[in-house]
Design an enzyme around this catalytic site. Structure first.
Site, short mmCIF file in Angstrom:
data_model
loop_
_atom_site.label_atom_id
_atom_site.label_comp_id
_atom_site.label_asym_id
_atom_site.label_seq_id
_atom_site.Cartn_x
_atom_site.Cartn_y
_atom_site.Cartn_z
N GLN A 139 0.82 -1.21 0.00
CA GLN A 139 0.00 0.00 0.00
C GLN A 139 0.85 1.26 0.00
O GLN A 139 0.46 2.29 -0.58
CB GLN A 139 -0.92 -0.01 1.22
N ASP B 110 -12.29 -3.49 2.53
CA ASP B 110 -11.50 -4.50 1.85
C ASP B 110 -12.35 -5.76 1.86
O ASP B 110 -13.58 -5.67 2.02
CB ASP B 110 -10.14 -4.70 2.55
N LYS C 3 -2.69 -0.90 6.75
CA LYS C 3 -3.70 -1.94 6.52
C LYS C 3 -4.15 -2.47 7.87
O LYS C 3 -3.40 -2.43 8.85
CB LYS C 3 -3.11 -3.09 5.68
N THR D 60 -11.87 0.58 -8.32
CA THR D 60 -10.77 -0.36 -8.53
C THR D 60 -10.92 -1.08 -9.86
O THR D 60 -9.97 -1.21 -10.63
CB THR D 60 -10.68 -1.37 -7.38
#
Length: 454
Positions: A100, A155, A115, A198
């Site tokens: 990330q 996520d 994360k 995304t």
């Protein structure tokens, strides 16, 4: 520079470190001192671990392990998703957080890398159980995050419902409205096309790979996708919109393969989206004309002729053997919608094909786009959501989509320019090397200038 840090018991994290380090040799040869920076960046600024105690609908008490890995804040607040899945552990979260850092750097926005998540399994839980868990989780996490410190997002296992509950919990605990989470509902501070970002960004990035390396567009291209969540669904819809033919989707129980020439339709993708929201699996669709379901399999070895592969499920979903099959099937582009979607062995296969300069049937060899570049559209629109929250405004869908296209184009351009800069004479540039060097160099330079290493 010495370090006693060992990642031998953290295989996913070790793989992520090796994947980046293996491409940085030309940079280290030019600037040997940057090897020190790489050692520093391998160690998170902070790792938080806490217990999450929640109550099910029968009044039973349960406990889970919660985590937040705050890896690097040199470019901005820690930014990265929260994952709810039984497989969650520190190795996986450290690999995701490490990736990330460089992914966020490639967006050009002011975001650091982090994360988090929990080994809680949302499948089979009632809405009230999800809500109670989210409030318990945020009760612990809230003390470590903030709009200028750490801004989590969704996520795996964390969709719009979970983000909304966590946002509500934070607001109640802190008595303040702030853009503390991204991926929020539009009515309370979310951004247009965040769910799509995304998948859309993956296709926008792949468009540049197709044009630059192969002089082609999406019209008539046979495209294999894995996964069937948000990323895969919206990538599939964008491919269909651009004239491509989607020939596969998958989930943890198997793959759905198109046997007819038409492939997946937008209506079928929408139906799959509704099924997934209810916790269903592709096998629940039953028999479909023009399709076959393969239990326990992935799509990569099912096609003799294929143009594009977009792994969009989870890490390590293309093996070395599957990569060889894709190369032999004449695939032009492999771009990752998932994080670290290819094993190191698979990357080695793709890179060897690139270095050989020889493709199938007279085509140029496969072009590999790593996840840290190809799937950065999601976090890019999260960054745009943060900007909108700071200004207390909301942009239109067209405005956000235009900004996303520009970010993906800029990301591609810096990856390609850096790849050309470090390519061996006569070789086709390596996009994975370009992405790794460009992302690392930006972070390392900022870290040195602010005194994080010297």
């Amino acid at each position: 520079m010495s370090s006693n840090h060992s990642v031998l018991s953290e295989p996913e994290f070790e793989q992520a470190v090796h994947e980046i380090e293996s491409t940085l040799a030309p940079l280290f040869k030019e600037q040997p001192e940057l090897e020190r920076a790489f050692k520093v960046l391998q160690v998170p600024e902070r790792v938080l671990q806490f217990r999450v105690v929640w109550e099910d609908d029968k009044g039973n008490c349960h406990v889970n392990r919660g985590y937040r890995v705050q890896f690097s804040s040199v470019l901005g607040p820690y930014k990265g998703g929260l994952r709810l899945h039984p497989s969650v552990n520190l190795s996986i979260l450290k690999f995701l957080g490490f990736e990330q850092i460089f992914k966020n750097a490639l967006t050009g926005l002011h975001m650091g890398g982090g994360k988090g998540g929990c080994d809680f399994d949302p499948k089979g839980k009632s809405d009230n159980e999800i809500r109670r868990f989210c409030y318990a989780f945020m009760k612990e996490l809230a003390r470590h995050i903030g709009p200028n410190t750490d801004v989590p997002a969704g996520d795996i296992g964390v969709g719009g419902r979970e983000v909304a509950y966590m946002f509500g919990a934070y607001k109640a605990l802190r008595n303040e409205w702030s853009g503390i989470l991204t991926g929020k509902g539009y009515d309370f501070g979310g951004s247009k096309i965040r769910p799509e970002a995304t998948g859309y960004g993956l296709v926008y990035y792949s468009t540049h790979l197709l044009r630059e390396f192969h002089g082609q567009d999406w019209q008539g291209k046979r495209v294999a996708l894995s996964g069937s969540g948000n990323v895969a669904q919206y990538a599939a819809l964008k491919v269909i919109e651009l004239g491509g033919i989607v020939v596969s989707l998958s989930d943890s129980r198997g793959a759905l393969i198109a046997t007819g020439s038409a492939g997946f339709t937008a209506d079928l993708v929408a139906k799959i989206g509704e099924l997934k929201l209810k916790g269903g699996y592709l096998v629940d669709l039953g028999e479909l004309e023009g399709f076959k379901y393969l239990a326990g399999q992935r799509p990569w070895t099912q096609f003799k002729n294929l143009d594009v592969a977009l792994p969009s499920a989870t890490q390590n979903e293309i093996s070395g053997e599957e990569a060889k099959f894709l190369v032999e099937a004449g695939v032009l582009v492999v771009a990752e919608g998932s994080n670290m979607g290819s094993t190191q062995e698979a990357i080695d296969v793709f890179e060897a094909a690139r270095a050989s300069g020889k493709g199938v049937n007279g085509n140029a060899p496969v072009t590999y786009g790593p996840g840290k570049a190809a799937n950065c559209g999601g976090v890019a629109v999260s960054g745009l959501e943060m900007a909108q929250n700071s200004q207390r405004i909301q942009w239109t869908e067209a405005e956000v989509d235009d900004k996303l296209k520009n970010i993906m184009e800029d990301c591609y351009n810096i990856c390609f320019a850096t790849a050309k800069r470090y390519a061996k004479e006569g070789e086709i540039p390596s996009i994975v090397q370009g992405a790794n060097i460009a992302g690392f160099l930006k972070v390392a330079t900022a870290a040195r200038q602010t005194g994080d290493w010297w």
